[in-house]
Write a protein that holds these residues in place. Structure first.
Motif, PDB file in Angstrom:
ATOM      1  N   VAL A  25       0.840  -1.185   0.000  1.00  0.00           N
ATOM      2  CA  VAL A  25       0.000   0.000   0.000  1.00  0.00           C
ATOM      3  C   VAL A  25       0.879   1.240   0.000  1.00  0.00           C
ATOM      4  O   VAL A  25       1.963   1.240   0.613  1.00  0.00           O
ATOM      5  CB  VAL A  25      -0.954   0.014   1.220  1.00  0.00           C
ATOM      6  CG1 VAL A  25      -0.192   0.025   2.537  1.00  0.00           C
ATOM      7  CG2 VAL A  25      -1.911   1.210   1.152  1.00  0.00           C
ATOM      8  N   GLN A  26       0.430   2.256  -0.724  1.00  0.00           N
ATOM      9  CA  GLN A  26       1.178   3.520  -0.786  1.00  0.00           C
ATOM     10  C   GLN A  26       0.236   4.685  -0.528  1.00  0.00           C
ATOM     11  O   GLN A  26      -0.751   4.864  -1.248  1.00  0.00           O
ATOM     12  CB  GLN A  26       1.852   3.690  -2.147  1.00  0.00           C
ATOM     13  CG  GLN A  26       2.728   4.920  -2.236  1.00  0.00           C
ATOM     14  CD  GLN A  26       3.336   5.113  -3.609  1.00  0.00           C
ATOM     15  OE1 GLN A  26       2.733   4.784  -4.621  1.00  0.00           O
ATOM     16  NE2 GLN A  26       4.553   5.660  -3.658  1.00  0.00           N
ATOM     17  N   TYR A  27       0.573   5.487   0.473  1.00  0.00           N
ATOM     18  CA  TYR A  27      -0.141   6.728   0.735  1.00  0.00           C
ATOM     19  C   TYR A  27       0.574   7.861  -0.003  1.00  0.00           C
ATOM     20  O   TYR A  27       1.758   7.732  -0.332  1.00  0.00           O
ATOM     21  CB  TYR A  27      -0.231   6.980   2.240  1.00  0.00           C
ATOM     22  CG  TYR A  27      -0.987   5.893   2.949  1.00  0.00           C
ATOM     23  CD1 TYR A  27      -0.320   4.855   3.604  1.00  0.00           C
ATOM     24  CD2 TYR A  27      -2.380   5.866   2.935  1.00  0.00           C
ATOM     25  CE1 TYR A  27      -1.011   3.840   4.233  1.00  0.00           C
ATOM     26  CE2 TYR A  27      -3.078   4.854   3.558  1.00  0.00           C
ATOM     27  CZ  TYR A  27      -2.388   3.833   4.192  1.00  0.00           C
ATOM     28  OH  TYR A  27      -3.080   2.817   4.799  1.00  0.00           O
ATOM     29  N   PRO A  28      -0.113   8.955  -0.277  1.00  0.00           N
ATOM     30  CA  PRO A  28       0.470  10.023  -1.115  1.00  0.00           C
ATOM     31  C   PRO A  28       1.840  10.480  -0.642  1.00  0.00           C
ATOM     32  O   PRO A  28       2.062  10.722   0.540  1.00  0.00           O
ATOM     33  CB  PRO A  28      -0.573  11.136  -1.013  1.00  0.00           C
ATOM     34  CG  PRO A  28      -1.863  10.415  -0.778  1.00  0.00           C
ATOM     35  CD  PRO A  28      -1.507   9.249   0.102  1.00  0.00           C
ATOM     36  N   ASN A  29       2.750  10.554  -1.609  1.00  0.00           N
ATOM     37  CA  ASN A  29       4.117  11.041  -1.378  1.00  0.00           C
ATOM     38  C   ASN A  29       4.872  10.236  -0.328  1.00  0.00           C
ATOM     39  O   ASN A  29       5.736  10.777   0.381  1.00  0.00           O
ATOM     40  CB  ASN A  29       4.098  12.521  -0.985  1.00  0.00           C
ATOM     41  CG  ASN A  29       3.657  13.395  -2.145  1.00  0.00           C
ATOM     42  OD1 ASN A  29       4.159  13.248  -3.257  1.00  0.00           O
ATOM     43  ND2 ASN A  29       2.708  14.259  -1.895  1.00  0.00           N
ATOM     44  N   GLN A  30       4.552   8.964  -0.240  1.00  0.00           N
ATOM     45  CA  GLN A  30       5.267   8.084   0.675  1.00  0.00           C
ATOM     46  C   GLN A  30       5.755   6.847  -0.058  1.00  0.00           C
ATOM     47  O   GLN A  30       5.395   6.604  -1.219  1.00  0.00           O
ATOM     48  CB  GLN A  30       4.361   7.666   1.837  1.00  0.00           C
ATOM     49  CG  GLN A  30       3.963   8.802   2.747  1.00  0.00           C
ATOM     50  CD  GLN A  30       3.211   8.308   3.969  1.00  0.00           C
ATOM     51  OE1 GLN A  30       3.352   7.176   4.395  1.00  0.00           O
ATOM     52  NE2 GLN A  30       2.401   9.187   4.547  1.00  0.00           N
ATOM     53  N   GLY A  31       6.588   6.078   0.610  1.00  0.00           N
ATOM     54  CA  GLY A  31       7.023   4.811   0.060  1.00  0.00           C
ATOM     55  C   GLY A  31       5.943   3.755   0.169  1.00  0.00           C
ATOM     56  O   GLY A  31       4.818   4.036   0.580  1.00  0.00           O
ATOM     57  N   LEU A  32       6.307   2.535  -0.222  1.00  0.00           N
ATOM     58  CA  LEU A  32       5.359   1.431  -0.173  1.00  0.00           C
ATOM     59  C   LEU A  32       5.517   0.672   1.143  1.00  0.00           C
ATOM     60  O   LEU A  32       6.628   0.459   1.629  1.00  0.00           O
ATOM     61  CB  LEU A  32       5.585   0.468  -1.343  1.00  0.00           C
ATOM     62  CG  LEU A  32       4.936   0.823  -2.669  1.00  0.00           C
ATOM     63  CD1 LEU A  32       5.522   2.078  -3.262  1.00  0.00           C
ATOM     64  CD2 LEU A  32       5.064  -0.352  -3.637  1.00  0.00           C
ATOM     65  N   GLN A  33       4.380   0.225   1.662  1.00  0.00           N
ATOM     66  CA  GLN A  33       4.367  -0.530   2.907  1.00  0.00           C
ATOM     67  C   GLN A  33       3.774  -1.900   2.634  1.00  0.00           C
ATOM     68  O   GLN A  33       2.739  -2.019   1.981  1.00  0.00           O
ATOM     69  CB  GLN A  33       3.528   0.212   3.953  1.00  0.00           C
ATOM     70  CG  GLN A  33       3.396  -0.499   5.287  1.00  0.00           C
ATOM     71  CD  GLN A  33       2.459   0.224   6.245  1.00  0.00           C
ATOM     72  OE1 GLN A  33       1.849   1.233   5.906  1.00  0.00           O
ATOM     73  NE2 GLN A  33       2.332  -0.296   7.453  1.00  0.00           N
ATOM     74  N   LEU A  34       4.413  -2.935   3.131  1.00  0.00           N
ATOM     75  CA  LEU A  34       3.938  -4.291   2.893  1.00  0.00           C
ATOM     76  C   LEU A  34       2.639  -4.551   3.650  1.00  0.00           C
ATOM     77  O   LEU A  34       2.562  -4.359   4.860  1.00  0.00           O
ATOM     78  CB  LEU A  34       4.996  -5.298   3.337  1.00  0.00           C
ATOM     79  CG  LEU A  34       4.661  -6.768   3.131  1.00  0.00           C
ATOM     80  CD1 LEU A  34       4.562  -7.089   1.635  1.00  0.00           C
ATOM     81  CD2 LEU A  34       5.705  -7.655   3.794  1.00  0.00           C
ATOM     82  N   LEU A  35       1.614  -5.001   2.917  1.00  0.00           N
ATOM     83  CA  LEU A  35       0.339  -5.391   3.525  1.00  0.00           C
ATOM     84  C   LEU A  35       0.346  -6.864   3.902  1.00  0.00           C
ATOM     85  O   LEU A  35      -0.049  -7.247   4.991  1.00  0.00           O
ATOM     86  CB  LEU A  35      -0.811  -5.157   2.544  1.00  0.00           C
ATOM     87  CG  LEU A  35      -1.488  -3.796   2.499  1.00  0.00           C
ATOM     88  CD1 LEU A  35      -2.561  -3.824   1.424  1.00  0.00           C
ATOM     89  CD2 LEU A  35      -2.082  -3.432   3.842  1.00  0.00           C
ATOM     90  N   LEU A  36       0.748  -7.695   2.944  1.00  0.00           N
ATOM     91  CA  LEU A  36       0.774  -9.140   3.186  1.00  0.00           C
ATOM     92  C   LEU A  36       1.581  -9.811   2.082  1.00  0.00           C
ATOM     93  O   LEU A  36       1.882  -9.203   1.059  1.00  0.00           O
ATOM     94  CB  LEU A  36      -0.648  -9.714   3.232  1.00  0.00           C
ATOM     95  CG  LEU A  36      -1.618  -9.359   2.111  1.00  0.00           C
ATOM     96  CD1 LEU A  36      -1.388 -10.179   0.866  1.00  0.00           C
ATOM     97  CD2 LEU A  36      -3.060  -9.522   2.582  1.00  0.00           C
ATOM     98  N   LYS A  37       1.906 -11.091   2.317  1.00  0.00           N
ATOM     99  CA  LYS A  37       2.689 -11.839   1.341  1.00  0.00           C
ATOM    100  C   LYS A  37       2.270 -13.306   1.352  1.00  0.00           C
ATOM    101  O   LYS A  37       1.886 -13.866   2.385  1.00  0.00           O
ATOM    102  CB  LYS A  37       4.176 -11.711   1.642  1.00  0.00           C
ATOM    103  CG  LYS A  37       4.582 -12.247   3.010  1.00  0.00           C
ATOM    104  CD  LYS A  37       6.037 -11.917   3.316  1.00  0.00           C
ATOM    105  CE  LYS A  37       6.423 -12.423   4.702  1.00  0.00           C
ATOM    106  NZ  LYS A  37       7.777 -11.960   5.108  1.00  0.00           N
ATOM    107  N   TYR A  38       2.352 -13.924   0.201  1.00  0.00           N
ATOM    108  CA  TYR A  38       2.122 -15.357   0.048  1.00  0.00           C
ATOM    109  C   TYR A  38       3.454 -16.011  -0.285  1.00  0.00           C
ATOM    110  O   TYR A  38       4.127 -15.626  -1.244  1.00  0.00           O
ATOM    111  CB  TYR A  38       1.122 -15.628  -1.077  1.00  0.00           C
ATOM    112  CG  TYR A  38       1.095 -17.074  -1.476  1.00  0.00           C
ATOM    113  CD1 TYR A  38       1.733 -17.506  -2.642  1.00  0.00           C
ATOM    114  CD2 TYR A  38       0.469 -18.023  -0.672  1.00  0.00           C
ATOM    115  CE1 TYR A  38       1.732 -18.842  -2.994  1.00  0.00           C
ATOM    116  CE2 TYR A  38       0.469 -19.360  -1.022  1.00  0.00           C
ATOM    117  CZ  TYR A  38       1.105 -19.759  -2.180  1.00  0.00           C
ATOM    118  OH  TYR A  38       1.122 -21.080  -2.521  1.00  0.00           O
ATOM    119  N   THR A  39       3.815 -17.013   0.515  1.00  0.00           N
ATOM    120  CA  THR A  39       5.106 -17.674   0.307  1.00  0.00           C
ATOM    121  C   THR A  39       4.961 -19.179   0.321  1.00  0.00           C
ATOM    122  O   THR A  39       5.813 -19.886   0.846  1.00  0.00           O
ATOM    123  CB  THR A  39       6.108 -17.237   1.378  1.00  0.00           C
ATOM    124  OG1 THR A  39       5.565 -17.550   2.673  1.00  0.00           O
ATOM    125  CG2 THR A  39       6.385 -15.752   1.298  1.00  0.00           C
TER     126      THR A  39
END
Lengths: 113, 116
Positions: free
Chosen positions: B37-51
């Motif tokens: 997920v990315q909020y305006p003018n910010q980096g990306l943040q991990l929400l979830l992952k499938y491994t």
């Protein structure tokens, strides 16, 4: 706290000038990445480095250069050869290329004036 | 080759409604899949992952995603949208073989708008 620091957050450049974007991490990650983000185009990979003193071109490397002299640092230079440099630039890192995900910095918005 | 397709560049929902963001992938090997997920003018943040463990993955902020191999999909859902969920969401697939080992390939993103 560990993380990735990108600086500056906003950068203005005159046409014909080179400019260097800083990316520093204190996560002890081996791999680092530079992405360019434009509206509606998602993230495009510019360069990546899996280990110190080694890096590879991504999908849009033309007009950019990088160095990886230290594990913590992966600066990106936007040269005058980059025809359309105005964009949002994101740096990321991962423990190594086998790790599952990336940690991102907060980005640098570059505007050519 | 790996690729990710996010269906719908913009999704709008009312507060309290179901959120469904679609992601389909192509991969020549079993994939590792991510939502950021990315909020305006910010980096990306991990929400979830499938491994390759459980096919239903739970993430932060009440989001979850289900890996469906037969449909090559990894759609993101949340039962009840909140105003704070308004952001851009990116699906990504990670390569596991070859010279590009370790790279994440991102979709073009889906902008989620939440109406009061």
């Amino acid at each position: 706290d560990g993380g990735i620091t990108q600086s500056p957050k906003y950068l203005f450049r005159k046409e014909g000038q080179n400019v260097t974007l800083s990316c520093e991490q204190n996560l002890n990650h081996d791999a680092m990445y530079w992405y360019r983000q434009d509206p509606g185009q998602g993230l495009r990979l510019i360069y990546y480095s899996q280990i110190v003193n080694d890096f590879q071109k991504g999908d849009i490397a033309e007009g950019y250069s990088v160095s990886r002299e230290k594990k913590e640092s992966f600066p990106l230079t936007v040269t005058s050869a980059q025809k359309n440099p105005t964009a949002f630039y994101l740096c990321a890192s991962s423990i190594n290329r086998f790790n599952y995900g990336y940690t991102f910095g907060s980005g640098t918005r570059l505007t050519v004036v | 080759a790996q690729s990710v397709t996010q269906l719908g560049s913009h999704v709008s929902v009312s507060e309290g409604a179901l959120v469904l963001l679609r992601c389909n992938y192509s991969s020549s090997v079993p994939p590792y899949l991510f939502w950021y997920v990315q909020y305006p003018n910010q980096g990306l943040q991990l929400l979830l992952k499938y491994t390759s463990a459980a096919t239903l993955v739970k993430g932060i902020n009440g989001f979850e995603a289900e890996f469906k191999k037969s449909e090559t999909s990894f759609h993101l859902t949340k039962p009840s949208a909140h105003m704070s969920d308004a952001a851009e969401y990116f699906c990504a697939v990670k390569t596991e073989r070859g010279s590009t080992l370790g790279r994440l390939y991102f979709g073009r993103g889906t902008q989620l708008t939440v109406w009061p």
